[in-house]
Scaffold this active site. Structure first.
Site, PDB file in Angstrom:
ATOM      1  N   LYS A 202     -38.050  28.269   2.478  1.00 59.49           N
ATOM      2  CA  LYS A 202     -36.825  27.478   2.656  1.00 59.49           C
ATOM      3  C   LYS A 202     -37.165  26.002   2.468  1.00 59.49           C
ATOM      4  CE  LYS A 202     -33.207  26.292   5.939  1.00 59.49           C
ATOM      5  NZ  LYS A 202     -32.521  26.624   7.195  1.00 59.49           N
ATOM      6  N   ARG A 212     -23.746  22.073   6.930  1.00 63.68           N
ATOM      7  CA  ARG A 212     -23.868  21.296   8.168  1.00 63.68           C
ATOM      8  C   ARG A 212     -22.506  20.789   8.609  1.00 63.68           C
ATOM      9  NH1 ARG A 212     -29.654  18.371   6.616  1.00 63.68           N
ATOM     10  NH2 ARG A 212     -30.818  20.329   6.473  1.00 63.68           N
ATOM     11  N   LYS A 225     -35.405  17.329   8.092  1.00 59.31           N
ATOM     12  CA  LYS A 225     -36.120  18.552   8.479  1.00 59.31           C
ATOM     13  C   LYS A 225     -37.429  18.716   7.700  1.00 59.31           C
ATOM     14  CE  LYS A 225     -31.929  20.900  10.140  1.00 59.31           C
ATOM     15  NZ  LYS A 225     -31.184  22.173  10.269  1.00 59.31           N
ATOM     16  N   LYS A 256     -34.617  29.922  -0.620  1.00 56.63           N
ATOM     17  CA  LYS A 256     -33.408  29.155  -0.306  1.00 56.63           C
ATOM     18  C   LYS A 256     -33.656  27.678  -0.538  1.00 56.63           C
ATOM     19  CE  LYS A 256     -30.536  28.003   3.588  1.00 56.63           C
ATOM     20  NZ  LYS A 256     -30.386  28.065   5.018  1.00 56.63           N
ATOM     21  N   SER A 282     -24.469  26.511   0.553  1.00 57.06           N
ATOM     22  CA  SER A 282     -23.164  25.847   0.616  1.00 57.06           C
ATOM     23  C   SER A 282     -22.974  24.821  -0.496  1.00 57.06           C
ATOM     24  CB  SER A 282     -23.008  25.187   1.989  1.00 57.06           C
ATOM     25  OG  SER A 282     -24.081  24.277   2.229  1.00 57.06           O
ATOM     26  N   TYR A 321     -21.324  32.732  -0.498  1.00 55.48           N
ATOM     27  CA  TYR A 321     -19.956  32.547   0.008  1.00 55.48           C
ATOM     28  C   TYR A 321     -18.943  33.145  -0.956  1.00 55.48           C
ATOM     29  CZ  TYR A 321     -22.586  29.548   3.053  1.00 55.48           C
ATOM     30  OH  TYR A 321     -23.524  29.105   3.948  1.00 55.48           O
TER      31      TYR A 321
END
Ligand code: PBG
Length: 335
Positions: A202, A212, A225, A256, A282, A321
């Protein structure tokens, strides 16, 4: 593979493309509803069932909405859904204890779906960010994201989810050592058949922005992160992470984001031959939908082409999605 290519006109590559029937026969990869995992946002905070502004067509679902999504998945033949909670800021703390509360909203939803629609596999997210006052996936002390203390929390979180009926645990936190710790805890607690789909590779990606927003983490996150998610410039490190997580007991592995990292998907599948998934995140959804809304791209065509790319790259499945929209088309017109 040695290509055998007699010279033109004995070889005419267009011959096999000359009719739909021949194109079908020569098609190397297929996309099916069975390759899809559908991520959904769930919340017990007022204001559910409105669209996430940066994710056209995606809503945060309340309890009934979450149950309906599971039923829709069952009707469409989508094998799994993945739950992400939008949490009331009032329950977020620095110690994140709501994450392993058996009565938190996610766990209530899991129990209800397993009662009503048991045939749909439920995947969860294991990371502290929905419950963390500072928006990080791990515990933070003096500005440092703690590894080993976080893993202890993640194990408690995973156990509560498994107890509620989760089928697939999805650790998305990128702490070191969490897969082995989760596997051991599942075996010890009698959850032998609870599987782990590790977010093994990731990346620290800007493509998570709309997510987010969807889970209400945008304002909360302090800093970035990068001390736990991967550097987008690295590829060999992804293979080491996948190898490490497989050794610790991951049943499935994930890359990802998806589209910008298809090279990683291909290498992972070629190297390890294990169940391999990508997350079309997203931001990938948002950028395609923005172009669709402007009339610049054809929704159905780019959706199916983008999903097929994951199959061609070697993925067994995709979190997307687009899952319900794609499933509706695939059932009508299989690809
Ligand atoms: C956090 C988590 C993230 C996503 C899934 N789990 C965001 C992050 O790491 O900040 C992103 C999914 C998406 O963008 O669709 N544990």
């Amino acid at each position: 593979m040695t290509p055998i290519l007699p010279p033109f006109p004995r070889t005419r590559m267009r011959r096999m493309r000359s009719s739909a029937a021949l194109r079908d026969l020569a098609q190397e990869h297929r996309l099916s509803t069975k390759d899809l995992i559908w991520p959904i946002f769930v919340t017990d905070v007022a204001g559910a069932n409105v669209e996430v502004s940066s994710m056209p067509g995606v809503v945060r679902r309340d309890f009934d909405g979450a149950l309906r999504a599971a039923e829709e998945a069952a009707e469409l033949g989508i094998p799994a859904i993945c739950l992400f909670p939008y949490t009331d800021p009032a329950v977020k703390t620095e110690s994140c204890e709501a994450a392993w509360d058996p009565e938190n909203f996610t766990n209530k939803v899991i129990r209800a779906i397993k009662e009503r629609t048991p045939e749909v596999a439920i995947m969860t997210d294991i990371a502290l960010d929905p419950y963390n006052a500072n928006g990080h996936d791990g515990l933070v002390r003096d500005g440092i994201i703690l590894n080993d203390e976080t893993v202890e929390c993640l194990v408690k979180m995973g156990l509560a989810q498994a107890e509620a009926g989760a089928d697939i645990l999805g650790p998305s936190d990128m702490m070191d050592g969490r897969i082995g710790a989760l596997r051991d805890a599942m075996e010890a607690a009698g959850h032998q058949n609870v599987t782990i789909l590790s977010y093994a590779a990731k990346y620290a990606s800007a493509f998570y922005g709309p997510f987010r927003d969807a889970v209400g983490a945008t304002g909360a996150l302090k800093g970035d992160k990068k001390t736990y998610q991967m550097n987008p410039a690295n590829a060999n490190e992804a293979l080491r992470l996948i190898a490490r997580d497989l050794t610790e007991g991951a049943d499935m592995v994930m890359v990802k984001p998806g589209m910008p990292y298809l090279d990683i998907c291909t290498r992972v599948k070629a190297e390890f031959g294990v169940p391999t998934y990508a997350y079309q995140v997203s931001g990938e959804y948002a950028m395609l939908m923005a172009a669709v809304q402007n009339g610049w791209l054809d929704h159905d065509k780019v959706m199916l082409e983008s999903l097929m790319a994951f199959r061609r790259a070697g993925c067994d499945g995709v979190l997307s999605y687009f899952a319900p929209a794609a499933a509706r088309l695939l059932r009508a017109d299989g690809l």
